[in-house]
Structure formats: C-alpha cells, structure tokens
Design a protein around this motif. Structure first.
Motif, short mmCIF file in Angstrom:
data_model
loop_
_atom_site.label_atom_id
_atom_site.label_comp_id
_atom_site.label_asym_id
_atom_site.label_seq_id
_atom_site.Cartn_x
_atom_site.Cartn_y
_atom_site.Cartn_z
N THR A 1 36.48 2.70 31.85
CA THR A 1 37.91 3.08 31.83
C THR A 1 38.04 4.60 31.79
N LEU A 2 37.16 5.28 31.03
CA LEU A 2 37.21 6.75 31.00
C LEU A 2 36.98 7.31 32.39
N LEU A 3 35.99 6.75 33.07
CA LEU A 3 35.61 7.23 34.39
C LEU A 3 36.78 7.11 35.38
N GLN B 1 43.61 12.96 36.84
CA GLN B 1 43.12 14.27 37.28
C GLN B 1 42.61 15.12 36.12
N ALA B 2 41.92 14.46 35.21
CA ALA B 2 41.32 15.17 34.07
C ALA B 2 39.94 15.65 34.50
N HIS C 1 34.09 12.60 38.46
CA HIS C 1 34.69 12.86 39.78
C HIS C 1 34.68 14.34 40.13
N LYS C 2 34.40 15.20 39.13
CA LYS C 2 34.26 16.63 39.41
C LYS C 2 32.78 16.99 39.62
N LYS C 3 31.91 16.46 38.76
CA LYS C 3 30.48 16.76 38.88
C LYS C 3 29.95 16.19 40.19
N LEU D 1 33.04 4.17 42.62
CA LEU D 1 32.02 3.13 42.80
C LEU D 1 31.15 2.96 41.55
N SER D 2 30.79 4.05 40.90
CA SER D 2 30.00 3.93 39.68
C SER D 2 30.81 3.22 38.59
N GLY D 3 32.10 3.50 38.55
CA GLY D 3 32.98 2.79 37.62
C GLY D 3 32.98 1.30 37.91
N ASP D 4 33.10 0.96 39.18
CA ASP D 4 33.06 -0.46 39.58
C ASP D 4 31.77 -1.12 39.08
N ALA D 5 30.66 -0.41 39.28
CA ALA D 5 29.37 -0.96 38.86
C ALA D 5 29.35 -1.17 37.34
#
Lengths: 324, 324
Positions: free
Chosen positions: A76-78, A85-86, A96-98, A106-110
């Motif tokens: 949820t944080l991701l 837009q944090a 999403h910035k790094k 996609l990593s969040g989905d995983a």
C-alpha cells in the motif's frame, strides 16, 4: 519470553528467508527488497505476534500471516506513494522515484500476490478464518485509499466521513493483524473479535496521533516538515475539527489560507494560530485518547494471560506516547 | 449439456452478482464494472468450466474460481495498459485514459484482491489446491510482465527467452484456468497436471498466433492496425525468428528498419517483404501448431469423458482458427 526486539527479528528473519535480493527478474524483486528493508518499525506484524502471544507461547503459526500483513502494508505504501506523488519515504527516495512508476506498479502487484501467498500457507484448520479477515481487510484498504483521494477535491469533509476513511485506510489492517494473531493462536471467536475491535480503536488512535504530531510533534523526531499536512491542504482531524468549531469569520480565514498562494512558513504559522485559539490540539488528543482507552479495554476483556496483557498494553502505550 | 453461450452466461451472471455498478466508493468500482463489461470473450473462465465438465456434470464449484481467473486477467489488462501506455482496449478508451492513472492503479489493486476473494470461497477440500495454483500463477504473470518490459530495451532477445516470457505472461494463466477446472471437479492429480500442461501449450499456441495475426490476419477482423507490433518494434516471434534466420545483410536491414524514423506504411511493408522472403509466417505457424497439437494430446491423455474431450478440442480449434 520474547522481547520486542526478538519479535521484530522473527519478522525480519521470515522476510529475509523470502530472498527478494536473489530472485529473478531482479527488476521486479529489487524494489520489494528495497521497500522492505528501509527501516520500517514492523508495527503490524509485531502486533500480530503480541496478539498471538496473549493466547499461546508458540508463535510459529503466526509468523507467515504476520509477514503477510507487513508485505501488504508495504504494497500500500508503494502504490499510495505513486498516487499521492510522494517522492520520499522514510528519508529515502520512493520506489517510483528511485526506479520509475511502472516498476512501482508491478512490484506492488507482486507484493499483494506474495502477501496472499504467505496467508495461504496456513494450516487448513485456520486457513478459512485467516483468508476471510485478510480478504475483507485488503479490499477495505483499497476503499479507504479511494475515499482519501476523493477527499482531495471535497471541500466539506465531515468528521464521521473522515473517521470512516481512516478506519478503512489504516485501522482495519491493524485490527486484522491483531485478529490474525489471535486466530493463529486458536483463540475462540469472542477473543478474536475483541482483538479485532481493540485493533480498530488502536488504529484510529494512531492515525489521529499522526495528524496531531504532523503539526505539534517535535520536528527532528518525526522526520517530516512540520505542518506538512497543512501545506498540502490535507483534510486531517485538525482541519476538519477547526472548520466544524470555527465561527463564520474564522472559517473564512481558514479557507482563505487553504486556497491562496502563501509563503509556506506563514501559512503553517497562521493556521496554527487559528487551531491553537480553537484548542484543536486538545480536542484531537481527547479523541485519540478515547479510542486508545477503548482499545485497552477490549484487550483486557479477552480471556488471556494477564502478564501478557500488561506487556501488550505497555507496548501500545509506548507507541502512543512516542513523541507526544 | 452446456453450450458455449451457456458457459459464458454462467460467468457473466457470476460477475453481475458481484454488483460492481452498485458498490461504493463508485470511483473505485466503476472502472471494475467498465473493464469487465467491455466485450471480452471470457476465454479463460470458459476453459476452466470446459475443463471441469470433462470430469463432472456439476459445474457449481468451478464458477467462482473461474470468475477469479477472469478478474485477475482483467486486472493485468488494466495495469499493463498503464505500463505499456496503451490508450485503447477493445475499441474503447483504457481505464487510465477514461479516468486517470491513479484510478487505474487502485481499481486494478481492488481486482487482484477480489480475485483472491473468489478463490477463497472454495470448499475446504479443494481450497489449498486452488490457492496453490492461483498464487504461483499470479506471481508468474507479474514476472512475465517484467520480462516483457525488460525486452523493450534488449536488442537481442533469443527465442527461448521469448518463449519463457510468453509462458509466464500468458500461458500460465490459461494453464491455471484449466487446472482449476479439473481441481473443482475433483479430478485426480495426474489429470489436473495434464490439464495444466495442455493449457500451457495452448497458451503458447494462442500467443504465437496473436503475433502472426498482427501482421498476417485480416485487418478488419482483428480490429487493430496491421503490423502494429512492427511499428512499435515489439519483439514478437516474427522478429526474433527473422533475426535468427537472416544473413548479415538482411539482419542489418531489419535493424535499420527498427531504428530509423520511417513512414509507418513503408516500415511495415519493407519488414513484411523481408519476413516473407524468410518464410517466417510459415515457420511461426508450424511452431504454433506444434504447441497446439501437444495441447490436444495432453487433453486426450486425461481419463475423462470422450464426448466432452471432443467438444473441448472443437472449441480450442475454433479459437485457433479464428482468423487464420
């Protein structure tokens, strides 16, 4: 006896065992490794294990479900960081910035899938109960995030709407963590429900505390800009209560401060003056304390080990008083 | 006997019962309703029901798991369309265009959760088996999407890498659908595995067919721009095989066509000339047919109703020959 550090270690160990650093494709799993190792307090899984410990000495069956809660929370944080837009999370660039937004999506989905994976490994006797609370909660968290986004364009968020939003976005996951702990310990239905209700109230108390500390906490401790919520015109309990209690002239001043371009320092300072005059700090703390005390009551209503109840209460007290 | 239309109706009915049009917050569930009602063929849940029907007349227990597969599939479409910046889906604006990216992210998240919710409602006897295949598959699909994105910046994708990617991104979900049908029917482990393997091969055949039809299909039927994959420099089996079989001069021509700014019509035309010369169409069809025939063989190896096997085979033949 498991100290707090031991409980955190148990969770960290379980997450380490999943070996995200070594999995392929690395582009998918590196961000999972990154967000899970960025110094979170593991509050939710620790609460799950402590809840389990109220009813049994053997925490084994609670470890994977507790880790599932932590993975879901970090998912949820991701995704929330993309949506809000944090750019920073705990002093480091958000995923999403790094990397980029696609990677974060996609990593969040995983991570959601991985969290269900962990829950699914439970023994058949407790699996349906765990799945039921996890499924319900996961959907509610999505609903809460949607309500939160809707509030951005709603100038008249009411207190009850706000409480419903933070219940869904934040509290139900803490409640689920505590219920999952009880289910893993084979606690009876009544005690499982009491732990859920305790967690629901605890979650509300924690979120109200977060709202208060954003403006009234010690800046250096909290690691954020003081009054960041005010700068972003976030509808927190402070603002909602202020608009509720303000006379017409004051309400106009509040809305003017929200809508006009302002020097950041002045905006926060002016808003704080108004909130202080209305004693919003005090009112919000009273609310938070009310929920906190209810959480304690529900905890003590469970039919569980007295010494463990005291330790549980001490722990949540320490979280509640962290910077107040 | 359930006709194909009846099977689709069963799935549509199950999705209708979930009443996404009536759920709150509407901002979260309207996109779910939208993507689920945009005219998909319900291929995966139909395959699940047909697979179930090989082993039993009673499809009841397969309906929710089949719907879970359809929800998960549509979740992947939703998030993939954001990641691939695909603005249209089946002739209508993609969710992230009709609403916005945040909506598409969060509604997609809700759909994953909802799909696990549906799986979780299975009877205890089959729940662990269903969760196992669903969990594994869901994670593999994420891995496949990541591989696909990695390929965008990889100029030398090999055939075996490509086949691994489409296996993960596409085939495993079709395989899972067919295995889930067999599990729901209480088929034995051997038959469940055979259906999985049949689905894996079928999925590969379908994806290779998609690659071929993008350039060689009847444009009006397929509803897409002819050669869209070529215009986007997508690494499909056509391109990968062409680069593998081309002599050095031809390979240079292919890469020049990919890298230089070109008139779209000319780019597709020139590339098609090269592919035709290398007989890539024929080679790719042979590959697809090989997988398809293996899918049929695995199907017939199951210990199940002969008439139903024939119907199953007829159905997948009809999907395979849709526009060839």
């Amino acid at each position: 006896m498991h100290s707090l550090e031991k409980l955190r270690w148990i969770i960290d160990r379980e997450i380490e065992k999943m070996d995200f650093a070594g999995r392929q494709p690395a582009e998918l799993y590196s961000p999972v490794e990154y967000i899970l190792s960025n110094g979170g307090k593991r509050l939710r899984p620790v609460l799950a294990l402590m809840s389990c410990r109220l009813f049994t000495h053997d925490l084994t069956e609670c470890v994977k479900p507790a880790a599932a809660i932590e993975l879901f929370h970090n998912f949820t944080l991701l995704h929330d960081d993309i949506m809000d837009q944090a750019d920073m999370r705990r002093g480091k660039p958000a995923v999403h910035k790094k990397w980029n937004e696609n990677t974060a999506i996609l990593s969040g989905d995983a991570m959601v899938v991985l969290s269900f994976n962990l829950i699914s490994s439970a023994k058949p006797e407790i699996l349906p109960g765990l799945l039921s609370v996890f499924n319900t909660t996961a959907l509610e968290v999505c609903e809460g995030q949607q309500m939160d986004m809707n509030f951005e364009t709603n100038p008249n968020v009411k207190e009850n709407e706000y409480l419903e939003m933070i219940k869904l976005k934040t509290s139900v996951l803490i409640a689920a963590a505590m219920k999952i702990g009880a289910i893993s310990a084979r606690a009876n239905d009544r005690d499982c429900e009491l732990m859920y209700e305790s967690g629901l109230n605890l979650g509300l108390a924690f979120q109200l505390q977060d709202d208060i500390l954003d403006l009234y906490g010690k800046q250096e401790d909290f690691g954020k800009i003081r009054g960041g919520d005010i700068l972003m015109n976030k509808k927190t309990i402070l603002l909602i209560k202020a608009l509720e209690l303000a006379d017409q002239t004051t309400a106009v001043s509040i809305r003017r401060l929200m809508n006009e371009e302002q020097d950041p320092g002045m905006k926060v300072g002016e808003m704080k003056k108004i909130l202080d005059r209305l004693e919003i700090n005090l009112i919000a703390w009273k609310m938070a304390e009310g929920y906190f005390n209810k959480a304690i009551r529900k905890l003590y209503e469970t039919n569980s080990d007295k010494a463990q109840k005291n330790e549980f209460a001490d722990f949540i007290h320490s979280v509640m008083n962290r910077k107040s």
